[in-house]
Write an enzyme that holds these catalytic residues in place. Sequence first.
Site, PDB file in Angstrom:
ATOM      1  N   LYS A  81       0.858  -1.189   0.000  1.00  0.00           N
ATOM      2  CA  LYS A  81       0.000   0.000   0.000  1.00  0.00           C
ATOM      3  C   LYS A  81       0.891   1.235   0.000  1.00  0.00           C
ATOM      4  CE  LYS A  81      -4.551   0.683   0.162  1.00  0.00           C
ATOM      5  NZ  LYS A  81      -5.538  -0.113  -0.560  1.00  0.00           N
ATOM      6  N   ALA A 263     -15.705  -1.020   3.348  1.00  0.00           N
ATOM      7  CA  ALA A 263     -14.643  -0.310   4.072  1.00  0.00           C
ATOM      8  C   ALA A 263     -13.524  -1.270   4.464  1.00  0.00           C
ATOM      9  CB  ALA A 263     -15.218   0.356   5.317  1.00  0.00           C
TER      10      ALA A 263
END
Length: 367
Positions: A81, A263
């Site tokens: 990420k 989410a």
Amino acid sequence: MKDVFELMDQLGHEQVIFCRNKQTGLKAIIAIHDTTLGPALGGCRMYPYSSTQEALEDVLRLSYGMTHKCGIVDVDFGGGKMVIIGDPDKDKSPELFRAVGRFVGGLGGRFMTGTDMGTNPEDFIYAIRETRYIQGLPEAYGGLGDTSVPTAYGVYYGIKATAQFLWGSDCLEGRVIAVQGIGKVGSRLVELLVEDKARCIIADTNIEKLNDLKEKYPENTNICEVSEIHRVNCDIFSPCARGGIINDQTISELRCHAIVGSANNQLAEHRHGDQLFEMGILYAPDYLVNAGGLIQVAAEAEGVKNKEFVVAKTKAIYDMLLKIYERSKREQIPTYQAADQIVQERIENVAEIRRISLGLVQEGKGR
């Protein structure tokens, strides 16, 4: 600031890279969690973090989740990420994303990235001028387009699988779904649910978006305050905004049978997954049901520019979620543990296979 190596050890990270370019104002962190399955793959998030510490902890959690996401949907990539510290409404520039491209390119394919919260495919048009390790591009630039589309479908299939497990039918007619966050994914999800004749309670900080959806679907939507959405009476609660929504404050206020949303990192801590299990609230591991976008960018990275392939693999989220629910029921363990077991088994199996030497010349995917 907490010791970086201690934080890496907590979740088992391989590498963390801090990226700084004063000219463009770029402050970014890349985290590579695990590359057993293949090169790290994960989006680039832009958010006005209050501190470097907050950004670091977020990128570590997100990259850890990406390893599990890749493992659970069976793609040959590891978890990574990137986060940019900045306001996406004020701090973006073409030069900033070219700098992003330089830093990503400097890793030589060990990490690939693309759009995430606060960024969009058009931002990375500038990054690809500096590196080829960008995925999730607009169709005009050779990509498969908006990743929010398969992401929303993945959550939708997750909701249908949950209905099947709980009530013996995946028909959603008359079911009440509370959707927290109606951004790109949440709004598409509401459209899919309404088409299936479900009733949606929606909440978002963007009042204009709420009113637009209410106007479009007056009979099937009701608006709720963001601070109240998690505690409304509903069949399924669908968190589609930021993570950590299931926490010490909210968990006792839940009035749903199941939680299925897009989410990331919905559980503030693993123990909240244990509590949900004890409460009899079914939890769909978020890194599975929100994996549609990952499936699309992984296909791009493998050179499979085929939307039918993405659709088919995203539909498989339905069956995998049922497999997780069944294991959870059979072994009497929380669903997040059942999912983690499946991921760990795959990583261990692949690691064992890759102990076989390919010799001096490595061909194809051999790593």
